[in-house]
Design a protein around this motif. Structure first.
Motif, PDB file in Angstrom:
ATOM      1  N   LEU A 567      21.089  56.000  -6.366  1.00  0.00           N
ATOM      2  CA  LEU A 567      19.345  55.505  -6.450  1.00  0.00           C
ATOM      3  C   LEU A 567      18.556  55.196  -7.659  1.00  0.00           C
ATOM      4  CD1 LEU A 567      17.446  59.603  -5.550  1.00  0.00           C
ATOM      5  CD2 LEU A 567      18.603  57.801  -3.896  1.00  0.00           C
ATOM      6  N   ALA A 568      19.089  54.857  -9.026  1.00  0.00           N
ATOM      7  CA  ALA A 568      19.165  54.720 -10.334  1.00  0.00           C
ATOM      8  C   ALA A 568      19.270  52.501  -9.315  1.00  0.00           C
ATOM      9  CB  ALA A 568      20.021  55.420 -10.968  1.00  0.00           C
ATOM     10  N   ILE A 569      19.720  52.649  -9.096  1.00  0.00           N
ATOM     11  CA  ILE A 569      20.653  51.193  -8.840  1.00  0.00           C
ATOM     12  C   ILE A 569      19.631  50.667  -8.282  1.00  0.00           C
ATOM     13  CG2 ILE A 569      22.165  49.561  -8.570  1.00  0.00           C
ATOM     14  CD1 ILE A 569      22.505  50.626 -11.641  1.00  0.00           C
ATOM     15  N   ARG A 570      19.652  51.424  -6.645  1.00  0.00           N
ATOM     16  CA  ARG A 570      19.142  51.099  -5.758  1.00  0.00           C
ATOM     17  C   ARG A 570      18.040  51.727  -5.352  1.00  0.00           C
ATOM     18  NH1 ARG A 570      20.799  47.649  -2.266  1.00  0.00           N
ATOM     19  NH2 ARG A 570      20.664  48.974  -0.286  1.00  0.00           N
ATOM     20  N   CYS A 571      17.340  52.448  -5.699  1.00  0.00           N
ATOM     21  CA  CYS A 571      15.599  52.434  -5.290  1.00  0.00           C
ATOM     22  C   CYS A 571      15.252  53.446  -6.111  1.00  0.00           C
ATOM     23  CB  CYS A 571      15.891  52.962  -4.107  1.00  0.00           C
ATOM     24  SG  CYS A 571      14.057  53.946  -3.430  1.00  0.00           S
ATOM     25  N   PRO A 572      15.175  52.573  -8.252  1.00  0.00           N
ATOM     26  CA  PRO A 572      14.974  53.900  -9.285  1.00  0.00           C
ATOM     27  C   PRO A 572      13.479  54.540  -8.860  1.00  0.00           C
ATOM     28  CG  PRO A 572      14.918  51.058  -9.385  1.00  0.00           C
ATOM     29  CD  PRO A 572      14.966  52.023  -8.037  1.00  0.00           C
ATOM     30  N   SER A 573      12.914  53.895  -7.819  1.00  0.00           N
ATOM     31  CA  SER A 573      11.587  54.752  -8.036  1.00  0.00           C
ATOM     32  C   SER A 573      11.568  56.294  -7.848  1.00  0.00           C
ATOM     33  CB  SER A 573       9.921  53.923  -6.693  1.00  0.00           C
ATOM     34  OG  SER A 573      10.539  52.267  -7.398  1.00  0.00           O
ATOM     35  N   LEU A 574      11.946  56.824  -6.864  1.00  0.00           N
ATOM     36  CA  LEU A 574      12.059  58.065  -5.997  1.00  0.00           C
ATOM     37  C   LEU A 574      13.159  58.691  -7.582  1.00  0.00           C
ATOM     38  CD1 LEU A 574      14.290  57.792  -2.636  1.00  0.00           C
ATOM     39  CD2 LEU A 574      12.020  58.798  -3.764  1.00  0.00           C
ATOM     40  N   LEU A 575      13.163  57.873  -8.936  1.00  0.00           N
ATOM     41  CA  LEU A 575      13.665  58.732  -9.836  1.00  0.00           C
ATOM     42  C   LEU A 575      12.609  58.967 -10.048  1.00  0.00           C
ATOM     43  CD1 LEU A 575      16.687  57.294 -10.979  1.00  0.00           C
ATOM     44  CD2 LEU A 575      16.925  59.267  -9.863  1.00  0.00           C
ATOM     45  N   PRO A 576      12.432  59.765 -11.350  1.00  0.00           N
ATOM     46  CA  PRO A 576      11.579  59.833 -12.666  1.00  0.00           C
ATOM     47  C   PRO A 576      11.538  58.654 -13.297  1.00  0.00           C
ATOM     48  CG  PRO A 576      12.619  62.342 -12.749  1.00  0.00           C
ATOM     49  CD  PRO A 576      13.769  61.311 -11.122  1.00  0.00           C
ATOM     50  N   ALA A 644       8.112  51.992   1.911  1.00  0.00           N
ATOM     51  CA  ALA A 644       9.184  50.839   1.245  1.00  0.00           C
ATOM     52  C   ALA A 644       8.843  49.752   0.203  1.00  0.00           C
ATOM     53  CB  ALA A 644       9.253  50.187   2.475  1.00  0.00           C
ATOM     54  N   LYS A 645       7.056  49.832   0.492  1.00  0.00           N
ATOM     55  CA  LYS A 645       6.126  49.422  -0.573  1.00  0.00           C
ATOM     56  C   LYS A 645       5.903  50.090  -1.892  1.00  0.00           C
ATOM     57  CE  LYS A 645       3.327  46.549   2.652  1.00  0.00           C
ATOM     58  NZ  LYS A 645       2.007  46.593   3.727  1.00  0.00           N
ATOM     59  N   HIS A 646       6.188  51.514  -1.579  1.00  0.00           N
ATOM     60  CA  HIS A 646       5.483  51.963  -3.067  1.00  0.00           C
ATOM     61  C   HIS A 646       7.325  52.812  -3.973  1.00  0.00           C
ATOM     62  CE1 HIS A 646       1.864  53.847  -2.183  1.00  0.00           C
ATOM     63  NE2 HIS A 646       2.170  54.173  -1.038  1.00  0.00           N
ATOM     64  N   CYS A 647       8.460  52.172  -3.022  1.00  0.00           N
ATOM     65  CA  CYS A 647       9.458  52.776  -3.794  1.00  0.00           C
ATOM     66  C   CYS A 647       9.552  50.374  -3.809  1.00  0.00           C
ATOM     67  CB  CYS A 647      10.401  52.782  -2.725  1.00  0.00           C
ATOM     68  SG  CYS A 647      10.214  54.427  -2.618  1.00  0.00           S
ATOM     69  N   SER A 648       8.951  50.172  -3.843  1.00  0.00           N
ATOM     70  CA  SER A 648       9.298  48.118  -4.300  1.00  0.00           C
ATOM     71  C   SER A 648      10.378  48.297  -3.520  1.00  0.00           C
ATOM     72  CB  SER A 648       8.967  48.556  -6.047  1.00  0.00           C
ATOM     73  OG  SER A 648       8.338  48.913  -7.174  1.00  0.00           O
ATOM     74  N   LEU A 649      10.685  47.996  -2.419  1.00  0.00           N
ATOM     75  CA  LEU A 649      11.451  48.176  -1.565  1.00  0.00           C
ATOM     76  C   LEU A 649      10.946  46.555  -0.801  1.00  0.00           C
ATOM     77  CD1 LEU A 649      13.533  51.349  -0.836  1.00  0.00           C
ATOM     78  CD2 LEU A 649      14.379  49.358  -2.313  1.00  0.00           C
TER      79      LEU A 649
END
Length: 712
Positions: A567-576, A644-649
């Motif tokens: 998650l930290a590399i592929r979608c960091p927006s999901l992490l605190p 996806a937009k909220h997660c900046s993907l």
């Protein structure tokens, strides 16, 4: 010195006329006698006051000949700091023969990619001298060598953009001056002027890469320059602004029949196409030019294109040179039709529709016939491949014109394109555009070394790219109501096989254009994203709890076990936003709340998400994070796109919105190496370590693996 000069002159003549079969044996002689070392030593000792300029001229000329023929000679030259200092000191020498010899020597060095980058590292003085040599006030021989050196430095995108970052506007001005400084005498152009025009047009192809130089080309009136080269009559006082539409059409048709500057036509069409494909959406032709000039260029390209399709069934060897020119015009029309610029795209479509009106249906029928005939042949030559490419372009251009698009579908064009794509892949048909564009070749093309030279977006599969592009456009415009209709009546080539084939294109080393078009087509089959081999390996861990160190908790209490490092590399927006350190206690109160506790030597994290997050949408998004792509029906696309937009993907959002990929856009890379640099996070790296070890043991034997560990 007299003996040295005479020997250098004689040896230079011998090497210049050497046949390719003798090059290996002659290089062995040059190596044994340390010829390159001796020449470099002689030039290093040169000073304008103590040695005749003829000495430098002959030695530099001989060295440049050696550099051009033998790549093994180049490192010892460009890596010699003292030699480079001597050459830089020669920049101000006004002697014409010295200038020519110096520029040739730099061009020989620049045949090596590393040598070219060495020249550009602190290249302000060199580029300033080169641009001055390209100016109109300089002798023709000096101008020619200046243009050739610039071409060598711009062999690939990296070198080109580095050169332009140092002197963009002066280089563009020199190109424009080189393309305009010609005159007709009795309907002919002098040979020396034609040679300079060719070199200027070759350098103008730096426009094949996006950058600020595009703006400078427009500011300097590139559209008028191209129109003057196409329509020589307007140089004699006539103006396109004073003609009616009928007169413009008549003038364009007459001018295109002229044979004065035919050798330049492929360059002109290529330049026009690149200008269009990189043009901004809001480009206003009236700011730097007049829209009638651009309209006339578009009209000329469309006329040449339709004429090439009409003549397709009459092609013979004597017409091959004309067909090469037609290929460039066809490609320019394709790039204009799909230009991001609304003005250029709309004008190109309306003009092509108007020109096609009388016989467009016959053209399309012939194009489909040619493609179907191609599928029945075991092998075919350049003329056949060339005509096949032109007909693929014709289908792709017409795919965006409503009436012709429906005719293509009704005539079985979709199945023809599917069969053609399968035929290209099954028969390993690899044809780069260089096979269709002899004007892009020169005597130095085969002598390059250490350059990472790729054909950029289209790669070495231009026919496959056109086939995928055409199919993508038919899907884009909704010409096919149900995907299953494409495969009706086919047994050996099913939808599942087609999807696997497209996923393989995305996963292998295909060119960017192939990958993007394959991914774009996959979105119409419910697959969104960018399949890759590494993603498939990592994706297996999503359904396994091994090494999972993070738990995502939804509002309803449902949870999913994931790997924090992924998650930290592929979608960091999901992490605190902030991770807790080892000695900190959990904090309360936010939707991004993270609770950490130590169990069996691992850290476990709980991430609580908002109640607005849909369970199914999140599940599919995690598929994308791990696999690189996801599979979803139309009913899930809207929620996925919001998430996806909220997660900046952004790349995923582009695919979910089915927006056409822009030419030159980089394909998203599945890269986990940044995980090795993460600090301050309490992740389990077992997953990455497991993957690395498996990969190494599969690919490398024990000795290579031991060496790798030792080195690192």
């Amino acid at each position: 010195m007299e003996v040295s000069i005479a020997c250098a002159t004689a040896l230079n003549m011998i090497l210049s006329n050497l046949s390719a079969t003798r090059e290996k044996s002659v290089w062995e002689i040059l190596s044994e006698t340390k010829t390159v070392f001796l020449i470099v030593s002689g030039i290093r000792e040169f000073s304008g006051g103590s040695m005749a300029t003829e000495y430098f001229q002959e030695m530099a000329s001989l060295l440049s000949t050696i550099l051009q023929k033998w790549s093994a000679s180049r490192f010892s030259v460009w890596n010699d700091t003292k030699l480079m200092e001597v050459l830089e000191a020669m920049h101000e020498n006004p002697d014409v023969s010295i200038k020519v010899a110096l520029l040739k020597l730099y061009s020989g060095i620049a045949l090596c990619g590393n040598g070219a980058m060495k020249l550009l590292q602190n290249g302000e003085a060199l580029l300033q001298m080169m641009v001055l040599c390209m100016g109109r006030s300089r002798p023709l021989s000096v101008q020619m060598e200046g243009f050739r050196l610039a071409q060598r430095l711009a062999t690939n995108k990296q070198g080109c953009l580095k050169m332009l970052s140092l002197c963009c506007e002066p280089i563009v001005k020199a190109i424009i001056d080189g393309m305009t400084g010609w005159t007709l005498s009795s309907g002919k152009i002098a040979n020396d002027q034609m040679s300079l025009l060719v070199e200027a047009c070759r350098l103008a192809l730096i426009i094949r890469w996006d950058g600020e130089h595009h703006d400078y080309f427009w500011k300097k009136g590139i559209d008028k320059v191209l129109l003057d080269l196409l329509l020589e009559k307007f140089r004699n006082g006539q103006s396109v602004h004073l003609l009616t539409l009928e007169e413009q059409m008549s003038e364009a048709q007459e001018a295109l029949k002229a044979d004065v500057l035919l050798v330049l036509r492929p360059y002109m069409w290529d330049i026009l196409g690149w200008l269009a494909i990189y043009c901004r959406e809001d480009f206003n032709p009236n700011i730097h030019s007049h829209e009638l000039l651009i309209d006339m260029l578009i009209r000329c390209a469309c006329l040449t294109f339709t004429d090439s399709v009409r003549k397709g069934w009459q092609i013979c060897q004597s017409d091959l040179s004309e067909t090469f020119r037609s290929e460039s015009a066809s490609r320019a029309v394709l790039m204009m039709i799909y230009s991001p610029c609304k003005y250029i795209a709309s004008k190109a479509r309306s003009m092509l529709s108007e020109i096609l009106k009388p016989t467009g249906k016959e053209y399309l029928k012939h194009s489909l016939r040619v493609l179907n005939f191609t599928l029945t042949r075991d092998n075919f030559g350049i003329p056949d491949m060339l005509q096949t490419g032109i007909n693929l372009v014709a289908l792709t251009c017409c795919a965006c014109l409503p009436w012709y698009r429906s005719y293509i579908v009704k005539s079985g064009g979709v199945k023809t394109l599917l069969a053609f794509i399968k035929w290209c892949l099954s028969n390993d048909v690899h044809i780069g555009r260089l096979s269709f564009a002899p004007h892009l070749h020169n005597i130095f093309s085969q002598r390059l070394c250490c350059w990472v030279c790729k054909e950029d977006w289209e790669g070495n599969d231009i026919l496959l790219l056109y086939g995928l592009w055409g199919l993508a456009e038919l899907l884009h415009y909704g010409s096919i109501s149900k995907n299953v209709d494409i495969f009706s009546g086919q047994v050996e080539y099913t939808e599942a096989q087609f999807v696997r084939m497209l996923q393989e294109i995305c996963s292998d080393n295909s060119a960017l254009g192939l990958k993007w078009n394959a991914a774009y087509i996959l979105s119409y089959f419910g697959f969104y994203g960018f399949p890759c081999k590494l993603g498939r390996r990592i994706g297996k861990a999503l359904d396994e709890n091994e090494f999972a160190d993070t738990r995502i908790i939804l509002a309803k209490g449902e949870s999913m076990s994931v790997h924090g490092v992924v998650l930290a590399i592929r979608c960091p927006s999901l992490l605190p936003p902030e991770e807790l350190s080892h000695d900190e206690k959990a904090s309360d109160g936010s939707s991004g709340r993270c609770a950490v506790d130590k169990q069996y030597g691992k850290f476990k994290k709980d991430i609580r998400l908002s109640s607005h997050v849909d369970n199914q949408a999140l599940s599919k998004l995690l598929k994308f994070v791990y696999l690189g792509y996801l599979h979803a029906g139309d009913e899930h696309v809207k929620k996925l796109n919001i998430l996806a937009k909220h997660c900046s993907l952004q790349p995923l959002s582009t695919m979910l919105g089915r927006r056409r990929p822009k030419w030159g856009t980089l394909f998203p890379i599945y890269d986990l190496t940044p995980a090795l640099a993460l600090t301050g996070h309490h992740f389990s790296y077992g997953l990455l370590l497991d993957l690395c070890l498996r990969t190494f043991f599969i690919v490398l034997d024990q000795r290579v693996l031991s060496f790798y560990i030792f080195v690192h």
